[in-house]
Design an enzyme around this catalytic site. Structure first.
Site, PDB file in Angstrom:
ATOM      1  N   PRO A   1     -31.252 -33.467  -8.678  1.00 49.43           N
ATOM      2  CA  PRO A   1     -31.063 -33.739 -10.112  1.00 49.43           C
ATOM      3  C   PRO A   1     -29.778 -33.066 -10.589  1.00 49.43           C
ATOM      4  O   PRO A   1     -29.792 -31.936 -11.100  1.00 49.43           O
ATOM      5  CB  PRO A   1     -32.309 -33.116 -10.750  1.00 49.43           C
ATOM      6  CG  PRO A   1     -32.692 -32.012  -9.814  1.00 49.43           C
ATOM      7  CD  PRO A   1     -32.303 -32.458  -8.438  1.00 49.43           C
TER       8      PRO A   1
ATOM      9  N   ASP B   1     -26.635 -28.821  -9.010  1.00 49.76           N
ATOM     10  CA  ASP B   1     -28.074 -29.055  -8.886  1.00 49.76           C
ATOM     11  C   ASP B   1     -28.783 -28.321 -10.025  1.00 49.76           C
ATOM     12  O   ASP B   1     -28.800 -27.093 -10.075  1.00 49.76           O
ATOM     13  CB  ASP B   1     -28.545 -28.531  -7.526  1.00 49.76           C
ATOM     14  CG  ASP B   1     -29.984 -28.901  -7.209  1.00 49.76           C
ATOM     15  OD1 ASP B   1     -30.757 -29.124  -8.153  1.00 49.76           O
ATOM     16  OD2 ASP B   1     -30.333 -28.940  -6.010  1.00 49.76           O
ATOM     17  N   HIS B   2     -29.412 -29.092 -10.935  1.00 56.34           N
ATOM     18  CA  HIS B   2     -30.016 -28.493 -12.125  1.00 56.34           C
ATOM     19  C   HIS B   2     -31.243 -27.651 -11.787  1.00 56.34           C
ATOM     20  O   HIS B   2     -31.712 -26.857 -12.615  1.00 56.34           O
ATOM     21  CB  HIS B   2     -30.401 -29.590 -13.118  1.00 56.34           C
ATOM     22  CG  HIS B   2     -30.298 -29.154 -14.551  1.00 56.34           C
ATOM     23  ND1 HIS B   2     -30.853 -27.991 -15.026  1.00 56.34           N
ATOM     24  CD2 HIS B   2     -29.679 -29.720 -15.621  1.00 56.34           C
ATOM     25  CE1 HIS B   2     -30.608 -27.873 -16.321  1.00 56.34           C
ATOM     26  NE2 HIS B   2     -29.889 -28.906 -16.713  1.00 56.34           N
ATOM     27  N   ARG B   3     -31.785 -27.774 -10.577  1.00 54.20           N
ATOM     28  CA  ARG B   3     -32.906 -26.921 -10.173  1.00 54.20           C
ATOM     29  C   ARG B   3     -32.462 -25.474  -9.985  1.00 54.20           C
ATOM     30  O   ARG B   3     -33.278 -24.547 -10.051  1.00 54.20           O
ATOM     31  CB  ARG B   3     -33.527 -27.446  -8.870  1.00 54.20           C
ATOM     32  CG  ARG B   3     -34.172 -28.821  -8.988  1.00 54.20           C
ATOM     33  CD  ARG B   3     -34.570 -29.359  -7.633  1.00 54.20           C
ATOM     34  NE  ARG B   3     -33.428 -29.545  -6.746  1.00 54.20           N
ATOM     35  CZ  ARG B   3     -33.518 -29.977  -5.486  1.00 54.20           C
ATOM     36  NH1 ARG B   3     -34.706 -30.250  -4.969  1.00 54.20           N
ATOM     37  NH2 ARG B   3     -32.433 -30.123  -4.749  1.00 54.20           N
TER      38      ARG B   3
END
Length: 436
Positions: free
Chosen positions: A228, A408-410
């Site tokens: 994401p 990576d938004h995680r």
């Protein structure tokens, strides 16, 4: 007088237990020095094992499907003593296909975070334990949620290869069936891929994809679907930096130092140095996800996308924190030439912490690069342009470099992504601290 020479697998970097996918010679064949004897294929690249002597093949000690590592004997050559030479150590034979990044192939992770049940929701059945597939292929199947026991094998000795899984998924998507009882669309109810007879509309030409593009496509699709990512844009004022870079190159020419003058310091070298500073200040960007853990790296290896006639590949500059800008520029030039000549070794494309994808030499104002798993961020660089910038009193012409960071938004939230990109722009605006 002749002698028997054992031909061994040379240095292949961090790779181990690589399958033999082709045997290029048979007993009795006459070979020249550096002729390919067998071909190996890892999950990142294809490479030939060359003959270390000219002569006649007396034995072949591997078979299709065997997994071999550095130092394994692949063949015995009967050669004249004067013609033999030690097996090459400095460079691995030409790889045919590295893994891509954003706009290029990506190094495959040693261990990957578990996929969030993307496609085919059912877990592999117990029967899959009897299937034959390499760890990288099993990982690929897990990421797609495919039950290996349902996949027809086309590899040596009934082994399942990545192409088998890709073909299986395409077949399931076309038929509307599922790989494990659930929709491959993950509830999105995807339509089958359109089939069109393009020839009925006019003349066409069909060209097969290069091996690099086929493998790159698999990695890109995985990274795009599973990560994401969010892209953050920033402009960097490189007016002084560009003037300094041109001055460095001009002074090297005036000094009459042939070696120094032959190495042109490029903007890429400064970008790599600036990114190293960013990774130090924001350690989360120098990390990888491993299940529920975040692996923070203490070394600084930065990859860059290199354009080649067969597609983009991603060489890695190791330990950039220990190298000057001039040394980085020289190493980038060597790696880029190897990439164009198709001579990058797997070791030269592995171990990256962060990737830079620059299209500035071609054009463009901004783009969203695809994160190169297992890294968590990638920096896209577009073409620098002269713009009027207000300094509080007047507009002045300034050279502006557009930056596009995908993260990576995680791991990286919006505030971190913005701070990192702004910091890189700040370092590029004044490189003096980074060069000390």
């Amino acid at each position: 007088m002749s002698q028997l020479i054992e031909v061994k697998v040379p240095d292949i970097g961090d790779f181990d237990a690589i399958p033999v996918i082709e045997i290029c010679v048979k007993v009795g064949d006459t070979v020249k020095l550096d002729d390919a004897l067998v071909t190996l294929e890892s999950d990142k690249a294809t490479m030939d094992v060359p003959s270390s002597a000219a002569g006649v093949v007396k034995e072949i000690r591997v078979a299709l499907g065997d997994k071999i590592s550095q130092g394994a004997v692949v063949a015995v050559i009967e050669a004249a003593a004067a013609e033999s030479k030690p097996a090459p150590k400095a460079e691995v034979p030409t790889p045919a296909a590295p893994a891509p990044v954003a706009q290029a192939p990506a190094p495959a992770p040693a261990k990957s975070a578990p996929a969030p049940q993307p496609v085919a929701a059912a877990a592999p059945s117990p029967a899959s334990g009897g299937t034959h597939a390499s760890p990288s292929v099993r990982l690929f199947a897990r990421e797609l949620g495919v039950d290996l026991s349902r996949v027809p094998a086309s590899g040596p000795k009934g082994r399942i290869v990545k192409e088998d899984i890709t073909a299986f998924v395409k077949g399931v998507m076309s038929s509307g069936a599922s790989a494990g009882g659930a929709s491959l669309g993950g509830g999105l109810d995807l339509l089958p891929w359109p089939k069109v007879d393009f020839a009925k509309f006019g003349e066409i030409e069909v060209q097969p994809l290069s091996r690099i593009k086929k493998i790159s496509g698999q990695n890109l699709a995985r990274n795009w679907v599973m990560i994401p990512a969010v892209t953050y844009h920033e402009d960097a004022d490189i007016t002084e930096l560009e003037a300094f870079r041109l001055k460095m190159n001009k002074e090297a020419e005036k000094a009459g130092d042939v070696a120094a003058a032959s190495v042109k310091v490029t903007l890429l070298a400064f970008l790599i140095k600036a990114c190293e500073r960013g990774l130090r200040k924001f350690p989360e960007f120098n990390s990888s996800l491993d299940g529920d853990n975040l692996v923070l790296k203490k070394y600084f290896n930065i990859a860059f996308a290199a354009d080649t006639p067969h597609g983009l590949v991603v060489p890695v500059v190791k330990n950039v924190d220990q190298k000057s800008v001039t040394e980085i520029a020289a190493e980038c030039a060597v790696l880029a030439k190897k990439a164009r000549d198709g001579k990058l070794s797997p070791a030269e494309m592995s171990g990256g912490c962060f990737t830079i994808s620059s299209v500035g030499g071609i054009g463009g104002t901004s783009f969203s690069p695809i994160v190169n798993a297992p890294e968590v961020a990638i920096l896209g660089v577009s073409k620098s342009v002269m713009k009027p910038v207000w300094n509080g009193k007047e507009f002045l012409p300034r050279l502006i470099l557009p930056l596009s960071l995908s993260a990576d938004h995680r791991v990286i939230d919006g505030a971190q992504g913005t701070r990192f990109t702004a910091y890189i722009a700040q370092v590029l605006a004044d490189m003096r601290p980074a060069l000390l």
